[in-house]
Design a protein around this motif. Sequence first.
Motif, PDB file in Angstrom:
ATOM      1  N   UNK A 146       7.598  44.654  14.079  1.00 54.04           N
ATOM      2  CA  UNK A 146       9.029  44.833  13.794  1.00 54.04           C
ATOM      3  C   UNK A 146       9.302  45.137  12.333  1.00 54.04           C
ATOM      4  N   UNK A 147      10.274  46.010  12.114  1.00 50.34           N
ATOM      5  CA  UNK A 147      10.743  46.290  10.759  1.00 50.34           C
ATOM      6  C   UNK A 147      11.916  45.357  10.450  1.00 50.34           C
ATOM      7  N   UNK A 148      12.133  45.065   9.159  1.00 48.47           N
ATOM      8  CA  UNK A 148      13.272  44.206   8.814  1.00 48.47           C
ATOM      9  C   UNK A 148      14.567  44.755   9.417  1.00 48.47           C
ATOM     10  N   UNK A 149      15.336  43.864  10.006  1.00 45.76           N
ATOM     11  CA  UNK A 149      16.605  44.269  10.599  1.00 45.76           C
ATOM     12  C   UNK A 149      16.514  44.671  12.064  1.00 45.76           C
ATOM     13  N   UNK A 150      15.298  44.909  12.556  1.00 46.49           N
ATOM     14  CA  UNK A 150      15.165  45.233  13.978  1.00 46.49           C
ATOM     15  C   UNK A 150      15.298  43.964  14.822  1.00 46.49           C
ATOM     16  N   UNK A 151      15.558  44.153  16.098  1.00 42.98           N
ATOM     17  CA  UNK A 151      15.752  43.012  16.999  1.00 42.98           C
ATOM     18  C   UNK A 151      14.557  42.859  17.928  1.00 42.98           C
ATOM     19  N   UNK A 152      14.026  41.631  17.942  1.00 40.73           N
ATOM     20  CA  UNK A 152      12.909  41.298  18.828  1.00 40.73           C
ATOM     21  C   UNK A 152      13.382  40.259  19.835  1.00 40.73           C
ATOM     22  N   UNK A 153      13.177  40.530  21.112  1.00 39.36           N
ATOM     23  CA  UNK A 153      13.500  39.580  22.173  1.00 39.36           C
ATOM     24  C   UNK A 153      12.203  39.008  22.713  1.00 39.36           C
ATOM     25  N   UNK A 154      12.216  37.725  23.029  1.00 38.20           N
ATOM     26  CA  UNK A 154      11.038  37.116  23.657  1.00 38.20           C
ATOM     27  C   UNK A 154      11.505  36.224  24.802  1.00 38.20           C
ATOM     28  N   UNK A 155      10.810  36.349  25.938  1.00 40.36           N
ATOM     29  CA  UNK A 155      11.110  35.487  27.077  1.00 40.36           C
ATOM     30  C   UNK A 155      10.251  34.234  26.996  1.00 40.36           C
ATOM     31  N   UNK A 156      10.620  33.215  27.784  1.00 40.73           N
ATOM     32  CA  UNK A 156       9.962  31.908  27.693  1.00 40.73           C
ATOM     33  C   UNK A 156       9.936  31.482  26.229  1.00 40.73           C
ATOM     34  N   UNK A 157      11.100  31.588  25.578  1.00 44.49           N
ATOM     35  CA  UNK A 157      11.172  31.455  24.120  1.00 44.49           C
ATOM     36  C   UNK A 157      10.901  30.046  23.624  1.00 44.49           C
ATOM     37  N   UNK A 158      11.067  29.040  24.478  1.00 42.78           N
ATOM     38  CA  UNK A 158      10.805  27.672  24.024  1.00 42.78           C
ATOM     39  C   UNK A 158       9.350  27.280  24.237  1.00 42.78           C
ATOM     40  N   UNK A 159       8.573  28.174  24.835  1.00 44.60           N
ATOM     41  CA  UNK A 159       7.182  27.874  25.140  1.00 44.60           C
ATOM     42  C   UNK A 159       6.270  28.025  23.941  1.00 44.60           C
ATOM     43  N   UNK A 160       4.997  27.758  24.157  1.00 44.40           N
ATOM     44  CA  UNK A 160       4.028  27.776  23.059  1.00 44.40           C
ATOM     45  C   UNK A 160       3.918  29.166  22.456  1.00 44.40           C
ATOM     46  N   UNK A 161       3.900  30.196  23.290  1.00 42.00           N
ATOM     47  CA  UNK A 161       3.804  31.559  22.779  1.00 42.00           C
ATOM     48  C   UNK A 161       5.157  32.013  22.238  1.00 42.00           C
ATOM     49  N   UNK A 162       6.193  31.859  23.051  1.00 45.13           N
ATOM     50  CA  UNK A 162       7.513  32.381  22.692  1.00 45.13           C
ATOM     51  C   UNK A 162       8.052  31.813  21.397  1.00 45.13           C
ATOM     52  N   UNK A 163       7.890  30.524  21.187  1.00 43.03           N
ATOM     53  CA  UNK A 163       8.413  29.915  19.960  1.00 43.03           C
ATOM     54  C   UNK A 163       7.746  30.533  18.737  1.00 43.03           C
ATOM     55  N   UNK A 164       6.450  30.781  18.820  1.00 48.50           N
ATOM     56  CA  UNK A 164       5.751  31.388  17.682  1.00 48.50           C
ATOM     57  C   UNK A 164       6.180  32.835  17.475  1.00 48.50           C
ATOM     58  N   UNK A 165       6.421  33.559  18.556  1.00 49.62           N
ATOM     59  CA  UNK A 165       6.862  34.957  18.429  1.00 49.62           C
ATOM     60  C   UNK A 165       8.136  35.029  17.595  1.00 49.62           C
TER      61      UNK A 165
END
Lengths: 338, 338
Positions: A146-165
Amino acid sequence: MPRNRQILLDNRPHGEASTTNFRLIAEDTPPLRDGQVLVRHHFLSLDPYMRGRMNEGKSYAQPQPLGQVMIGGTVGEVVESRHPKYQPGDKVQGMGGWQEYSVVDAGQPGALRKVDTTHVPISHYLGAVGMPGVTAWYGLVKIIDPKPGQTVVVSAASGAVGSAVGVLAKARGARAVGVAGGPAKCRYVTDELGFDACVDYKQHRDATSLAGALKEACPGGVDGYFENVGGLVLDAVMLRANAFARIAMCGMIAGYEGHPIPMQHPQLILTNRMRVEGFIVSEHLEVWPDALKELGELVGSGKLRPRETIARGLESAPEAFLGMLRGRNFGKQLVQLV
Amino acid sequence: MPRNRQILLDNRPHGEASTTNFRLIAEDTPPLRDGQVLVRHHFLSLDPYMRGRMNEGKSYAQPQPLGQVMIGGTVGEVVESRHPKYQPGDKVQGMGGWQEYSVVDAGQPGALRKVDTTHVPISHYLGAVGMPGVTAWYGLVKIIDPKPGQTVVVSAASGAVGSAVGVLAKARGARAVGVAGGPAKCRYVTDELGFDACVDYKQHRDATSLAGALKEACPGGVDGYFENVGGLVLDAVMLRANAFARIAMCGMIAGYEGHPIPMQHPQLILTNRMRVEGFIVSEHLEVWPDALKELGELVGSGKLRPRETIARGLESAPEAFLGMLRGRNFGKQLVQLV
């Protein structure tokens, strides 16, 4: 020789997995040969990829063999060693499987790794500072980029992977938006992890409704999506994707249970000139040192505060595993064995 | 001032496109201003992307405006010039649209390009040595990037894009396998274009059956797929994909007609660690010189022998266009206007 309880894959699921697919046994640990160490497991990691291994057929990895100990990441302590590099008391991380002890050929590359538990609790080496964290790092840094200002969405966001993303995306100046199930998880994602927004998918019955909520949470559209679940969420995010959006395909929980879920609008890959890429972190060992360094710093500085759901005792592993597949855990799902 | 017949987009299709979406009018060509040239079109190109432009809504490009001349590539001859670089008699290629003449601001970058018809028939500048050829080149070279011995599959293999994909793949030492409709097209693909095999999709009612035929045609699996159609063929090819397979998403004819066709097994992108990438060749102008050079050589040497289906007269364009969307053409679909 200590008694070692083990959980084997007894039979393969037809459709949904169930506790009857597993079998608990006990046997004495065998005597060590030269070069081997005996590890007592403190924590067993439960991860979505294990569901894929339970199936037969073409997949990215060999299926889990029937009648053998289920595969799985573990952290623990060396209790006996016939390898010069390891002493009783050493804290180690490995792939010990669903059992209380493992005998490891410690000289085999990648079989065992000493971990420093001075500043990082040992369990985090199965989560934020372990395979799930590096998974997040690879997909975010190497695919989404991602570039600064871009939007990144992550599913399972509270999980071990998602939280780190999300935390890694914020560290790169991007806007991080989570998708999670229920108000408690969404609050954790925004308030404790610092995501800019979180959408509760349980409030939405179809992709169109979920896409509407994503439109509010992502007023500038979606530039990157880290895919942990598949199905409805994937369809909804694709409807909000910007030109040149990147999707890192990491998990497809929605598709593990026997019936694959179609992608409703594949033509959007063309019209939005998207890149959709699947990956498995174990095939990218070259990134582990950089990734673990950054993840360790984020945990150490309190920017990444991993949640854990801990089941007690080996016998609880099957139930805890099935619960995780259904999203009942909150953060990294572990089984504590000591 | 010559009389110029034009075809406008009159209204947008609901579901399938039909001839009633278009309207034929005639008007005098306007007098030239400084810097303009008047081009008489010899051939109009008909291409699947035009169907996408007929829809309203978010797409990779502005929708074709209602009441205006349909967009389209053209080749022809300068008949009048007020630009110092162009003289009457020059053969040129441009985006003149569905009409018999166009007035072009010749100084605008990319608006007009002189073509050499000494060795290459002028119509090929709308096909193998034009936009479709460069499309094939970009997807094959920049996305699929086949290694010698790898297998590349292309759908609509007898078409302007597909035929070039296969010949370019062969030139790189790859195995080229086409998918086309009917025995005549398949014979052309193997016998005249030199593909290693061709699967007739009309012999198969579902993806499983088509995947079976692909298994025979691709005993080593599929490493690259150039996607021109979408739907059933995409699903079938994905079932035969190898680890790290690349899919270049170029066209989704199957999805242009209003109802998008789901991708049945998106989880294969993950399990096979695939890369699926959409692209539009007009966004990659940097590759055109290299691509046109190689394509011109392949046509000149007879390795790439493009087929053409030629309709006569501007009024035949709507029928010819709809026929092309249904696969009734054989090779590049053109309308001859002179």
